[in-house]
Design a protein around this motif. Structure first.
Motif, PDB file in Angstrom:
ATOM      1  N   VAL A 157       0.863  -1.179   0.000  1.00 54.03           N
ATOM      2  CA  VAL A 157       0.000   0.000   0.000  1.00 54.03           C
ATOM      3  C   VAL A 157       0.897   1.226   0.000  1.00 54.03           C
ATOM      4  CG1 VAL A 157      -1.788   1.278   1.246  1.00 54.03           C
ATOM      5  CG2 VAL A 157      -1.759  -1.236   1.320  1.00 54.03           C
ATOM      6  N   VAL A 158       0.688   2.129  -0.949  1.00 52.46           N
ATOM      7  CA  VAL A 158       1.480   3.352  -1.018  1.00 52.46           C
ATOM      8  C   VAL A 158       0.553   4.553  -0.898  1.00 52.46           C
ATOM      9  CG1 VAL A 158       3.387   2.368  -2.327  1.00 52.46           C
ATOM     10  CG2 VAL A 158       1.420   3.310  -3.543  1.00 52.46           C
ATOM     11  N   THR A 159       1.062   5.617  -0.290  1.00 46.46           N
ATOM     12  CA  THR A 159       0.282   6.837  -0.129  1.00 46.46           C
ATOM     13  C   THR A 159       0.518   7.741  -1.330  1.00 46.46           C
ATOM     14  OG1 THR A 159       0.489   6.696   2.282  1.00 46.46           O
ATOM     15  CG2 THR A 159      -0.168   8.818   1.351  1.00 46.46           C
ATOM     16  N   GLY A 160      -0.555   8.089  -2.016  1.00 49.27           N
ATOM     17  CA  GLY A 160      -0.440   8.961  -3.179  1.00 49.27           C
ATOM     18  C   GLY A 160      -0.321   8.193  -4.474  1.00 49.27           C
ATOM     19  N   GLY A 161      -0.468   8.930  -5.585  1.00 52.61           N
ATOM     20  CA  GLY A 161      -0.429   8.296  -6.892  1.00 52.61           C
ATOM     21  C   GLY A 161       0.661   8.816  -7.803  1.00 52.61           C
ATOM     22  N   LYS A 162       1.616   9.568  -7.237  1.00 53.07           N
ATOM     23  CA  LYS A 162       2.724  10.098  -8.030  1.00 53.07           C
ATOM     24  C   LYS A 162       4.030   9.511  -7.502  1.00 53.07           C
ATOM     25  CE  LYS A 162       0.241  14.321  -9.158  1.00 53.07           C
ATOM     26  NZ  LYS A 162       0.173  15.798  -9.053  1.00 53.07           N
ATOM     27  N   HIS A 163       4.778   8.841  -8.380  1.00 52.91           N
ATOM     28  CA  HIS A 163       5.975   8.116  -7.989  1.00 52.91           C
ATOM     29  C   HIS A 163       7.079   8.358  -9.023  1.00 52.91           C
ATOM     30  CE1 HIS A 163       2.873   5.977  -5.698  1.00 52.91           C
ATOM     31  NE2 HIS A 163       2.259   5.780  -6.849  1.00 52.91           N
TER      32      HIS A 163
END
Length: 338
Positions: free
Chosen positions: A126-132
């Motif tokens: 699970v990652v916070t946010g949608g920009k990587h």
């Protein structure tokens, strides 16, 4: 020299409980083939001698790690803490634990953590946010496990999404203010290169102001995220000095909004008489401040709970294709904008 005592083994527990080591292993993994009475006897024996089940060795044999990897940008943010609480509670019933990574609002640190976490073969991430970073995207796309992006609605989701539009939430607040006749509105935010959700909120502010035919240039930077109350106060001071005719200010978070409120109180500026102030997050401080702060509730615990439910559905094979779970933030109008 005193030698360290040898740690009790599974065989010791089996001998005391009068069962085989395999039964002990099954009992700790809550295998339904072990009766509740036998399980209780095994757990009692383990408690008596201080035995701790070696889940790592079990994972090697079963190819299961029983943990979910999670990255968050801040460990002292009440909203992210609530998301973790909801996620933890939702996974706990299935014996899944969280392995946490702290990114400090840095997508390059997120990249490093994603690689480290994936090496430990989590059941999901699970990652916070949608920009990587591009490499983070590749790592997640090729992870071979469920990937859930939260707190955002990314334009190109990697897998599953549980979140909302930060820009859309702020647009709704701007539209509400304009409908009430307030037109000279400012936005207090942070470092656009680090806080991607804060950037989205600022972009939502700018888009809504322009859509209403209003000046969208009242943008006050407040420093690197997370923005503190002190930084919010300093930003409010600069706003009052440079643009004293401002009628309302929308802050990137409730903490910065509270700082802005206290700066107004120090200067004898009436809220909401002279200026309206609003935040984001529905922190406890927003409700108990005087006046209480207008804000947006993004339902952080619900994000965690629904993420957990989605992960379990995917792991059970009940959810095969990528899905988006939409969270609907709530605009809370309080005394600071009345």
């Amino acid at each position: 020299m005193t030698q360290a005592r040898k740690a009790p083994t599974m065989a010791d527990v089996a001998r005391i409980a009068g069962v085989s080591p395999m039964t002990v292993s099954r009992a700790f993994k809550r295998d339904t083939s072990v009766s509740e009475a036998t399980r209780e006897a095994i757990l009692k024996a383990a408690e008596e001698i201080g035995y701790v089940f070696d889940s790592a060795a079990s994972s090697l044999r079963s190819q299961r790690t029983d943990f979910v990897a999670v990255t968050i940008p801040s460990i002292n943010n009440a909203n992210f803490a609530e998301t973790l609480r909801g996620l933890t509670e939702g996974l706990k019933a299935r014996g899944l634990q969280i392995l946490l990574g702290y990114t400090d609002y840095d997508i390059h640190e997120e990249e490093r953590l994603i690689e480290q976490l994936l090496r430990r073969r989590p059941e999901a991430i699970v990652v916070t946010g949608g920009k990587h970073t591009p490499r983070s995207r590749r790592l997640l796309e090729n992870a071979g496990i469920p990937v859930v992006e939260t707190w955002d609605l990314p334009e190109a989701p990697i897998g599953h999404v549980v979140g909302f539009s930060n820009a859309g939430a702020v647009r709704g607040m701007v539209d509400h203010f304009v409908a009430k006749g307030v037109t000279r509105i400012a936005f207090v935010g942070g470092d656009a290169d680090r806080d991607t959700r804060g950037t989205d909120r600022r972009e939502g502010f700018v888009a809504a102001m322009r859509a209403n035919g209003l000046d969208a240039s009242r943008l006050i930077a407040a420093g690197a995220p997370p923005i503190s109350m002190r930084e919010g106060a300093a930003a409010m001071g600069r706003l009052l000095d440079s643009l004293p005719d401002t009628e309302a200010v929308i802050c990137v978070s409730d903490l910065s909004a509270f700082g802005a409120l206290t700066e107004c109180q120090r200067r004898g500026v009436s809220v909401p008489g002279d200026i309206w102030i609003a935040g984001f997050g529905d922190y406890e401080i927003a409700e108990v401040s005087v006046p209480a702060l207008t804000t947006i509730n993004p339902f952080p615990r619900q994000i965690g709970e629904r993420t957990a439910a989605l992960i379990l559905k995917v792991l059970d094979g009940h959810q095969t294709g990528p899905t988006t779970v939409l969270i609907r933030p709530e605009l809370l109008i309080r005394q600071s904008s009345r």
